[in-house]
Write a protein that holds these residues in place. Structure first.
Motif, short mmCIF file in Angstrom:
data_model
loop_
_atom_site.label_atom_id
_atom_site.label_comp_id
_atom_site.label_asym_id
_atom_site.label_seq_id
_atom_site.Cartn_x
_atom_site.Cartn_y
_atom_site.Cartn_z
N THR A 1 0.90 -1.15 0.11
CA THR A 1 -0.05 -0.02 0.01
C THR A 1 0.90 1.24 0.17
O THR A 1 2.06 1.05 0.09
CB THR A 1 -0.95 0.07 1.29
N ALA A 2 0.18 2.36 -0.27
CA ALA A 2 1.23 3.76 -0.40
C ALA A 2 1.78 3.81 1.10
O ALA A 2 2.94 4.13 0.97
CB ALA A 2 0.33 4.72 -0.69
N GLU A 3 1.01 3.59 2.09
CA GLU A 3 1.56 3.76 3.39
C GLU A 3 3.06 2.90 3.78
O GLU A 3 3.66 3.41 4.11
CB GLU A 3 0.49 3.45 4.48
N GLY B 1 -5.11 8.83 -18.60
CA GLY B 1 -4.62 7.67 -18.94
C GLY B 1 -3.62 7.24 -17.75
O GLY B 1 -3.63 6.24 -17.30
N LYS B 2 -3.03 8.22 -17.18
CA LYS B 2 -2.04 8.09 -16.35
C LYS B 2 -2.73 7.31 -14.85
O LYS B 2 -1.92 6.42 -14.10
CB LYS B 2 -1.31 9.17 -15.78
N ALA B 3 -3.88 7.85 -14.63
CA ALA B 3 -4.66 7.48 -13.49
C ALA B 3 -4.64 5.78 -13.54
O ALA B 3 -4.73 5.10 -12.77
CB ALA B 3 -5.67 8.15 -13.54
N LEU B 4 -5.18 5.33 -14.95
CA LEU B 4 -5.27 3.86 -14.96
C LEU B 4 -4.13 3.17 -14.73
O LEU B 4 -4.09 2.30 -14.13
CB LEU B 4 -5.75 3.78 -16.48
N ILE B 5 -3.00 3.71 -15.45
CA ILE B 5 -1.69 3.17 -15.06
C ILE B 5 -1.43 2.92 -13.69
O ILE B 5 -0.96 2.02 -13.10
CB ILE B 5 -0.65 3.95 -15.83
N LEU B 6 -1.64 4.05 -12.77
CA LEU B 6 -1.51 3.74 -11.39
C LEU B 6 -2.25 2.79 -10.88
O LEU B 6 -1.67 2.04 -9.91
CB LEU B 6 -1.80 5.24 -10.76
N LEU B 7 -3.79 2.58 -11.20
CA LEU B 7 -4.59 1.52 -10.59
C LEU B 7 -4.03 0.26 -11.20
O LEU B 7 -4.06 -0.69 -10.57
CB LEU B 7 -5.82 1.87 -11.08
N LYS B 8 -3.52 0.13 -12.29
CA LYS B 8 -3.00 -1.05 -12.99
C LYS B 8 -1.89 -1.59 -12.07
O LYS B 8 -1.81 -2.66 -11.85
CB LYS B 8 -2.51 -0.95 -14.46
N THR B 9 -0.84 -0.67 -11.68
CA THR B 9 0.34 -1.09 -10.93
C THR B 9 -0.06 -1.44 -9.76
O THR B 9 0.75 -2.05 -8.81
CB THR B 9 1.48 -0.14 -11.19
N ASP B 10 -1.09 -0.92 -9.02
CA ASP B 10 -1.67 -1.09 -7.65
C ASP B 10 -2.03 -2.63 -7.96
O ASP B 10 -2.58 -3.33 -6.82
CB ASP B 10 -2.86 -0.25 -7.31
N GLY B 11 -2.57 -3.16 -9.20
CA GLY B 11 -3.26 -4.57 -9.28
C GLY B 11 -4.84 -4.43 -9.26
O GLY B 11 -5.37 -5.23 -8.94
N LEU B 12 -5.21 -3.25 -8.92
CA LEU B 12 -6.73 -3.02 -8.65
C LEU B 12 -7.42 -3.20 -10.06
O LEU B 12 -8.91 -3.45 -10.04
CB LEU B 12 -7.09 -1.77 -8.12
N VAL B 13 -6.81 -3.04 -11.19
CA VAL B 13 -7.66 -3.08 -12.26
C VAL B 13 -6.92 -3.41 -13.53
O VAL B 13 -5.69 -3.58 -13.55
CB VAL B 13 -7.61 -1.12 -12.73
N THR B 14 -7.69 -4.03 -14.44
CA THR B 14 -7.08 -4.77 -15.70
C THR B 14 -7.45 -3.92 -16.74
O THR B 14 -8.80 -3.62 -16.79
CB THR B 14 -7.51 -6.09 -16.02
N THR B 15 -6.75 -3.66 -17.86
CA THR B 15 -7.18 -3.21 -19.02
C THR B 15 -7.28 -4.07 -20.34
O THR B 15 -6.35 -4.97 -20.33
CB THR B 15 -6.07 -1.93 -19.72
#
Lengths: 259, 259
Positions: free
Chosen positions: A207-209, B49-63
DNA sequence: TAGTGGTCTAGACCACTTC
DNA sequence: AAGTGGTCTAGACCACTAA
């Protein structure tokens, strides 16, 4: 020859990766600047920057804002097996307090250091289930961040049934308990000697934290450890969870094949 | 309130993350398109688009390229403990061949499926050390990709001393050995019954190759497993290494505290 | 064919580090 | 003050997906 050679950004990243692998860019070495790369490859600065991002998410490179991008130093890897809990580590030891000791004393820096906070908190669901108490009932929480050679390596938070540790040095907030196995020693003194451990491991992105707390380079995963400690009677005396920077540890377990 | 609220891209990502956490965007649900986000937040498409990249690297989202961005479905998690090696899993079983069985038969799909390739290869350093042979000497390699419900979950590659498995069904390339513990069964038949296992685990980001092979979403770490199997005499009869998609497994070990 | 994510350019500004 | 990484814009093109 097929992957990684598509877009300009990936191509640049691949070239740099090769330089790193070959040792031409040694660990700690400085990479060419984004503007250099842009000029050399005749791409925009944005694209050259993208190459660095790719290497960062690979965990190969760290960037220092305003200074440059550097090949990541590989940390020494610590091997974690059941021996780290061995009785002789805590049974003979006196309970030491680290009171007024300077935290940056040479020994402390070398050996590793841990900050610690003890408090009485309401048990959340996993804690309550493990310790066999009701959700929301007060338990002692002992949270620590373990540092080695100046780098935080992992967090560890233990939970104890309040009746088990009430009045022990463990819950005395002023001096604190030093180092390894202090908790086990205290439990043993109360007639609750730890005997068996179950460890659950899973890996995930931080997580970010956690990234801030453990000073993780981007792209480094963490391993989450959940530990249940029982006495010889099978009574649970500690539940702990921690987060480890993945690159600094190997976990090792040996067991007989069951029937 | 302090992290994640800085730049526009992070702000958008944080908003979407909140929608996911709250369940307003359910697993499998479709996120707003990049162009939508750009308009709504009055930023460039690049930034959205950058926002999506951030979520992808968090593993929360797939594109899915050309289709959209979706909240990642959480996979059922499999718990991996020593029981998976239990004798009754392989001792009683006959060595089955999966010969002409349709690989997409219902049972196979449900139970899980594994492709398999057996070949004689020169031992590399770790293999040679573990098996106690010289580097470069020929050993049998049995490589497999294990699939569950249509998704590849992990790879596993075993190495055997050639003398130990020569002439057994293990090295017969035509039919192949089915499923779990086929290797252990074959060893037991040769008088080399497995008795003890040491597993080493570490977590890291996948290589590009592994990402393809395991169909990993970006930002998902892997757990690398190295396994040494010994007989009751302490003789090493198998060395194996595998790569697991981290999000689909929990490892669990129970042991007595050593002295 | 219309809509989608992915990538790129060229140039801008900011925050940080180093000297 | 000069050099660095980080982020942004506005607009372009491509490759892919779905109806």
């Amino acid at each position: 020859m097929h992957i990684d050679s598509d877009s300009p950004a990936r191509r640049i990243a691949a070239d740099l990766r090769a330089d790193i692998a070959s040792g031409q860019l040694p660990p700690g070495g400085k990479l060419p600047s984004v503007r250099d790369l842009a000029e050399r490859y005749e791409v925009s600065r944005t694209t050259a920057g993208k190459a660095l991002i790719l290497l960062k998410t690979d965990g190969l490179v760290t960037t220092r804002h305003g200074s440059g991008a550097y090949v990541r130093e590989s940390h020494p890897i610590r091997r974690l097996g059941p021996e780290r809990y061995a009785r002789h580590h805590w049974e003979q030891t006196t309970v030491r307090a680290f009171a007024t000791e300077a935290p940056e004393s040479e020994a402390a820096q070398q050996q590793g250091h841990q900050t610690q906070e003890v408090s009485l908190v309401p048990a959340d669901e996993p804690v309550a289930t493990a310790l066999g108490v009701e959700i929301g009932s007060p338990v002692y929480e002992r949270a620590r961040v373990v540092t080695r050679e100046g780098n935080p390596t992992h967090t560890m938070t233990s939970y104890y049934r309040s009746a088990d540790v009430e009045g022990t040095p463990l819950v005395d907030p002023s001096p604190g308990i030093a180092g390894q196995g202090g908790g086990f020693r205290v439990l043993a003194d109360k007639g609750l000697a730890p005997h068996e451990i179950t460890e659950d491991l899973c890996a995930r992105m931080p997580t970010a934290e956690e990234t801030l707390l453990l000073d993780l380079p981007p792209g480094e995963p963490v391993v989450e450890l959940r530990r249940v400690t029982r006495t010889a009677d099978g009574q649970v005396v500690e539940y702990a969870r921690g987060v480890h920077a993945a690159s600094r540890f190997v976990w090792s377990y040996t067991f007989a094949i069951p029937d």
